[in-house]
Motif scaffolding. Sequence first.
Motif, PDB file in Angstrom:
ATOM      1  N   THR A  18       0.921  -1.322  -0.075  1.00 13.35           N
ATOM      2  CA  THR A  18      -0.118   0.088   0.029  1.00 13.35           C
ATOM      3  C   THR A  18       0.662   1.194  -0.163  1.00 13.35           C
ATOM      4  O   THR A  18       1.756   1.499   0.936  1.00 13.35           O
ATOM      5  N   GLY A  22      -2.841   5.639   0.070  1.00 10.85           N
ATOM      6  CA  GLY A  22      -3.811   4.481   0.216  1.00 10.85           C
ATOM      7  C   GLY A  22      -3.988   3.811  -0.971  1.00 10.85           C
ATOM      8  O   GLY A  22      -5.018   2.844  -0.961  1.00 10.85           O
ATOM      9  N   ARG A  51      -8.269   1.228  -3.915  1.00  8.36           N
ATOM     10  CA  ARG A  51      -8.173   2.265  -2.732  1.00  8.36           C
ATOM     11  C   ARG A  51      -8.266   1.510  -1.543  1.00  8.36           C
ATOM     12  O   ARG A  51      -9.286   0.780  -1.303  1.00  8.36           O
ATOM     13  N   SER A  52      -7.707   2.079  -0.522  1.00  9.72           N
ATOM     14  CA  SER A  52      -7.613   1.642   0.921  1.00  9.72           C
ATOM     15  C   SER A  52      -7.288   2.868   1.702  1.00  9.72           C
ATOM     16  O   SER A  52      -7.143   3.978   1.115  1.00  9.72           O
ATOM     17  N   GLU A  53      -7.296   2.839   3.017  1.00 12.41           N
ATOM     18  CA  GLU A  53      -7.031   3.902   3.832  1.00 12.41           C
ATOM     19  C   GLU A  53      -5.519   4.213   3.596  1.00 12.41           C
ATOM     20  O   GLU A  53      -4.824   3.097   3.856  1.00 12.41           O
ATOM     21  N   LYS A  55      -2.000   4.761   4.832  1.00 15.18           N
ATOM     22  CA  LYS A  55      -1.307   4.256   6.147  1.00 15.18           C
ATOM     23  C   LYS A  55       0.031   4.923   6.460  1.00 15.18           C
ATOM     24  O   LYS A  55       0.900   5.299   5.734  1.00 15.18           O
TER      25      LYS A  55
END
Length: 72
Positions: A18, A22, A51-53, A55
């Motif tokens: 990641t 994100g 897409r992710s949060e 980090k």
Amino acid sequence: MHKYDWSTIPVEANWAATDANGLTCCYTTKPFMWGNEWLVKELDEVVLCYRSEPKEDWHDSLEQRPKGASHE
């Protein structure tokens, strides 16, 4: 404990990481860090991105597919 749910990642992907922003990508070959993101030499080495949060510890997000983990 794994960083990613490998049952949802295509079997041809051997690595996941990641970026700082994100973006999580899955790769056939081991990516390398460049600036704030993970890259590979050829675009066809990228199997999936989503897409992710973001980090804070994104530089520690690289994980190789665990032995025995497959797409189910």
